[in-house]
Design a protein around this motif. Structure first.
Motif, short mmCIF file in Angstrom:
data_model
loop_
_atom_site.label_atom_id
_atom_site.label_comp_id
_atom_site.label_asym_id
_atom_site.label_seq_id
_atom_site.Cartn_x
_atom_site.Cartn_y
_atom_site.Cartn_z
N ALA A 118 0.84 -1.20 0.00
CA ALA A 118 0.00 0.00 0.00
C ALA A 118 0.87 1.25 0.00
N GLY A 119 1.90 1.28 0.87
CA GLY A 119 2.77 2.44 0.91
C GLY A 119 3.53 2.63 -0.39
N SER A 120 3.99 1.52 -0.97
CA SER A 120 4.74 1.61 -2.22
C SER A 120 3.88 2.15 -3.35
N LEU A 121 2.67 1.62 -3.49
CA LEU A 121 1.80 2.06 -4.57
C LEU A 121 1.27 3.48 -4.34
N GLU A 122 1.08 3.84 -3.08
CA GLU A 122 0.62 5.20 -2.80
C GLU A 122 1.66 6.22 -3.20
N GLY A 123 2.95 5.87 -3.02
CA GLY A 123 4.00 6.77 -3.45
C GLY A 123 4.07 6.91 -4.96
N LEU A 124 3.70 5.84 -5.67
CA LEU A 124 3.76 5.87 -7.13
C LEU A 124 2.51 6.48 -7.75
N TYR A 125 1.36 6.16 -7.18
CA TYR A 125 0.08 6.60 -7.75
C TYR A 125 -0.74 7.23 -6.63
N GLY A 126 -0.38 8.45 -6.29
CA GLY A 126 -0.95 9.09 -5.12
C GLY A 126 -2.33 9.67 -5.32
N THR A 127 -2.75 9.89 -6.56
CA THR A 127 -4.05 10.51 -6.80
C THR A 127 -5.02 9.49 -7.39
N ALA A 128 -6.30 9.78 -7.21
CA ALA A 128 -7.32 8.89 -7.76
C ALA A 128 -7.24 8.82 -9.28
N ALA A 129 -6.88 9.94 -9.92
CA ALA A 129 -6.78 9.95 -11.38
C ALA A 129 -5.65 9.05 -11.86
N GLN A 130 -4.52 9.09 -11.16
CA GLN A 130 -3.41 8.22 -11.54
C GLN A 130 -3.77 6.75 -11.37
N ARG A 131 -4.47 6.44 -10.30
CA ARG A 131 -4.85 5.04 -10.06
C ARG A 131 -5.87 4.57 -11.09
N ALA A 132 -6.80 5.45 -11.45
CA ALA A 132 -7.79 5.08 -12.46
C ALA A 132 -7.13 4.86 -13.82
N GLU A 133 -6.15 5.70 -14.15
CA GLU A 133 -5.44 5.54 -15.43
C GLU A 133 -4.66 4.23 -15.45
N LEU A 134 -4.00 3.90 -14.33
CA LEU A 134 -3.27 2.65 -14.24
C LEU A 134 -4.20 1.46 -14.39
N ALA A 135 -5.33 1.51 -13.69
CA ALA A 135 -6.28 0.40 -13.74
C ALA A 135 -6.79 0.19 -15.16
N ALA A 136 -7.09 1.28 -15.85
CA ALA A 136 -7.61 1.16 -17.21
C ALA A 136 -6.56 0.57 -18.15
N SER A 137 -5.30 1.04 -18.04
CA SER A 137 -4.27 0.55 -18.95
C SER A 137 -3.91 -0.90 -18.66
N MET A 138 -3.87 -1.29 -17.40
CA MET A 138 -3.54 -2.67 -17.05
C MET A 138 -4.65 -3.64 -17.44
N THR A 139 -5.89 -3.23 -17.27
CA THR A 139 -7.01 -4.09 -17.63
C THR A 139 -7.09 -4.28 -19.14
N ALA A 140 -6.67 -3.27 -19.91
CA ALA A 140 -6.71 -3.38 -21.37
C ALA A 140 -5.56 -4.20 -21.93
N ASN A 141 -4.55 -4.51 -21.11
CA ASN A 141 -3.36 -5.23 -21.55
C ASN A 141 -3.50 -6.70 -21.18
N SER A 142 -3.72 -7.56 -22.17
CA SER A 142 -3.95 -8.98 -21.88
C SER A 142 -2.72 -9.65 -21.28
N SER A 143 -1.53 -9.21 -21.69
CA SER A 143 -0.31 -9.78 -21.12
C SER A 143 -0.20 -9.48 -19.63
N MET A 144 -0.52 -8.25 -19.25
CA MET A 144 -0.49 -7.89 -17.83
C MET A 144 -1.56 -8.64 -17.06
N ARG A 145 -2.73 -8.83 -17.68
CA ARG A 145 -3.78 -9.59 -16.99
C ARG A 145 -3.34 -11.02 -16.75
N SER A 146 -2.64 -11.61 -17.73
CA SER A 146 -2.21 -12.99 -17.55
C SER A 146 -1.19 -13.11 -16.43
#
Length: 524
Positions: free
Chosen positions: A39-67
Motif C-alpha cells: 500500500a505504501g509503495s503504490l501510494e507513493g507511485l500513484y498518489g491521486t485517484a486519477a493516476q490510479r484510475a489511469e493505471l487500472a484502465a491501462s492494465m485491464t486493457a493489456n492482456s499480457s499484464m492480466r495474464s
C-alpha cells in the motif's frame, strides 16, 4: 476417525513448529509483509485517484499484464494492492505450505525418523495431522499480517485478501498431503505438487488473458483463480472462500484415507529401480539422473516466463505512463538507457535472481544426499568426494546457464527483436548467480550445519533486487547483492570488471568449499 489414530498429534505438532521456528515465521513475514507494504509503495507511485484510475484502465486493457497479475477489479489503493501482490502472495503461500507438509510427512519417512517415532505412542494419522496443523499455523500468520497491514485500506477487504491468500496455501498443503502418500521420495512429492501449482497458475493466467473480469471458465478451474475471485476491496465475494475451504476439507479426507491404507515408508507409486551399470555407472551420470527432472521443470518455466514477459515489452510505456516515480524505479532496476531497454534489463535481472534459487537448490542437493546417508554407500566405492560433488555442481552451474539462455530466448521470441543483446544480457547475470551458488558450496563444504543459510542469502538478494528499488533503498544497500554490481544490459555498455571479479569470487568460493569437504567428516 478414532482418537487412537491421532495419539501424539500435539507432541508432533510442537516438534514440527520447533523445527520450523526460523523458516516458518520468516517465510510468513516475507509473504505477508510483501502485501502489507504494498500500500505504501503504490501510494507513493500513484498518489491521486486519477493516476490510479489511469493505471487500472491501462492494465485491464493489456492482456499480457492480466495474464501475469490478473485484472484490476477496483482502482482504490487496496484494490491495486490486491491486483499487484495478491496472486504472487497466494503462490508463495502455496509453496510455503507444500514444503512444510512434505517436510513433516514424506521426508520424515524417507529418512527413517518417522519409523522411530511411530514405535512410540503415535497414531497412524498423527504425523499427517501435525504437518497440516503446522501449515495452518503458517498460513494463519500470513492472514494476520496481511489483515493488520492493510486494515487502514478497509478492514473487510484486508480480511478477505488475507483469507484468500491463506486459503490458497491450505489448498496446496492438502494437495501435498495427498501426493506425499502416492510417492516414495520427498523430492518427487515436492516436484509433483509444484507441478499442480504451476498448472493452476497457468489456468488462471490463460483465463485472465481472455477475460477482463476474472470470470473465465479457466480461471474458475484454478484455486489461484478462486483467490482472485474473492474480489478483495472490490465488493467482496465471501462465498468464494467456501470453495477454498471445501477443497481443503475434501483433500484432507482423501489424504487420511490414503495414509490408512499403506505402511510407513511405503507409497502407492513406488520408485522404479534404475540400472546399476551403463549410463549410471559414473557419479556424474547419477547426479544428472537425480536432478534432470528439476532442471527440465525450471527450463520450461523460464522459457514460458520469457514468452509471457516478452509480450509485455511493448506495453512498458503503459505500465509507467507519465509517472516519474515509476520511471525512476525501472531506471534503478534496469538502467537509464531508455524505458524499453530498462524494462528488458529489469526482467533479465529478475530471471537472474530466480535462477540463483535453482543454483543454490542444486548445490544443496549434495547436502541432502549426505544427511540422508545415500552418499556413504556411493563413497564407499572407488568414487572420491570431489568426483561425487562435481556431477551435482556441473548441473548447478551449467544448468543455471541453460535456464538463463532459455529465459532470454523466450523474451526474444515474444518481443521479436534482435536476439543477441537479450541473450548476452542473460549470460551477463551468471557471475552473480554463480557467486551465490559458490557461497552455497562453501557453506556446505566447510560449514555443513550452516548450509541452509545459503537459502537465506539468496532470498535476501532476491528481496533487495525486487523490492529494494521501490522502497528507495540507497545504492550502497542494493550493492550488498552481487546483482547490484552487474551492468544493466541491454542498453548500457558492457562492464567487464565486475563480471570478471564476480566470476573469480565464485571460483574461489567453490574451491574453498571443496577444500573444506576434503578435510571434514561426512555427516551421519
Amino acid at each position: 476417525m478414532s482418537t487412537l489414530s491421532l495419539a501424539g498429534t500435539g507432541s508432533l505438532t510442537r516438534l514440527a513448529l520447533r523445527r520450523d521456528r526460523l523458516m516458518l515465521p520468516v517465510w510468513a513475514l516475507v509473504t505477508g509483509g510483501m502485501v502489507a507494504s504494498g500500500a505504501g509503495s503504490l501510494e507513493g507511485l500513484y498518489g491521486t485517484a486519477a493516476q490510479r484510475a489511469e493505471l487500472a484502465a491501462s492494465m485491464t486493457a493489456n492482456s499480457s499484464m492480466r495474464s501475469l497479475y490478473g485484472p484490476v477489479l477496483d482502482d482504490s489503493l487496496g484494490g491495486l494492492v490486491a491486483w499487484r501482490f495478491g496472486t504472487f502472495a497466494a503462490v508463495l503461500a502455496a509453496v510455503m505450505s507444500l514444503i512444510i507438509v512434505v517436510r513433516h510427512t514424506r521426508e520424515e519417512e524417507e529418512t527413517g525418523r518417522q519409523e522411530l517415532l511411530s514405535a512410540g505412542a503415535v497414531g497412524r494419522r498423527a504425523p499427517l495431522t501435525a504437518a497440516l496443523l503446522a501449515a495452518l499455523a503458517a498460513n494463519a500468520l500470513v492472514v494476520l499480517i496481511v489483515t493488520a497491514g492493510l486494515a487502514g485500506q478497509g478492514a473487510a477487504g484486508a480480511l478477505a485478501l488475507g483469507l484468500a491468500i491463506g486459503g490458497t496455501g491450505m489448498v496446496f498443503a492438502t494437495v501435498a498431503a495427498i501426493v506425499a502418500q502416492l510417492t516414495e521420495s520427498a523430492r518427487l512429492a515436492k516436484g509433483l505438487t509444484a507441478g499442480v501449482l504451476g498448472l493452476a497458475f497457468a489456468l488462471r493466467a490463460a483465463g485472465d488473458a481472455g477475460s477482463a473480469e476474472g470470470g473465465s471458465v479457466l480461471t474458475w478451474l484454478s484455486p489461484v483463480g478462486w483467490a482472485e475471485n474473492v474480489r478483495a476491496f472490490a465488493g467482496e465475494r465471501w462465498w468464494v472462500l467456501l470453495l477454498l475451504a471445501a477443497a481443503t476439507a475434501a483433500q484432507t479426507a482423501a489424504a487420511y484415507v490414503l495414509t490408512a491404507r499403506r505402511d510407513v515408508g511405503m507409497s502407492f507409486l513406488p520408485t522404479r529401480p534404475g540400472p546399476a551399470a551403463g549410463r549410471l555407472a559414473t557419479a556424474g551420470a547419477l547426479a544428472w539422473r537425480l536432478q534432470r527432472g528439476t532442471l527440465l521443470g525450471w527450463a520450461l518455466g523460464f522459457l514460458l516466463g520469457g514468452l509471457v514477459l516478452g509480450g509485455m515489452v511493448e506495453g512498458a510505456a503503459d505500465i509507467v505512463g507519465d509517472n516519474e516515480q515509476a520511471r525512476q524505479i525501472f531506471e534503478r532496476m534496469g538502467g537509464r538507457s531508455g524505458l524499453t531497454d530498462a524494462f528488458l534489463a529489469t526482467m533479465v535481472g529478475l530471471f537472474g535472481m530466480i535462477a540463483a534459487l535453482f543454483a543454490v537448490g542444486s548445490v544443496l542437493r549434495l547436502h541432502g544426499e549426505e544427511t540422508s546417508q545415500r552418499a556413504e554407500p556411493l563413497l564407499a566405492a572407488p568414487v572420491g568426494r570431489l568426483r561425487w560433488a562435481a556431477g551435482h555442481l556441473l548441473v548447478a552451474f551449467a544448468g543455471s546457464a541453460l535456464i538463463m539462455l532459455l529465459g532470454g530466448a523466450g523474451l526474444t521470441l515474444s518481443y521479436g527483436r534482435d536476439p543477441l543483446p537479450i541473450l548476452g544480457a542473460s549470460l551477463a547475470q551468471l557471475p552473480a548467480v554463480w557467486t551465490l551458488a559458490g557461497l552455497a558450496v562453501l557453506l556446505w563444504g566447510a560449514f555443513p550445519k550452516a548450509a541452509a543459510g545459503a537459502w537465506g542469502v539468496a532470498g535476501a538478494c532476491l528481496g533487495l533486487g525486487w523490492i529494494g528499488p521501490a522502497l528507495g533503498l540507497p545504492q550502497a544497500v542494493l550493492n550488498l547483492s552481487p546483482f547490484g554490481h552487474l551492468p544493466k544490459l541491454p542498453g548500457q555498455e558492457m562492464a567487464w570488471t565486475p563480471v570478471l571479479a564476480l566470476t573469480a569470487l565464485a571460483a574461489a568460493l567453490v574451491a574453498a568449499g571443496l577444500a573444506g569437504l576434503r578435510r571434514r567428516d561426512m555427516l551421519s
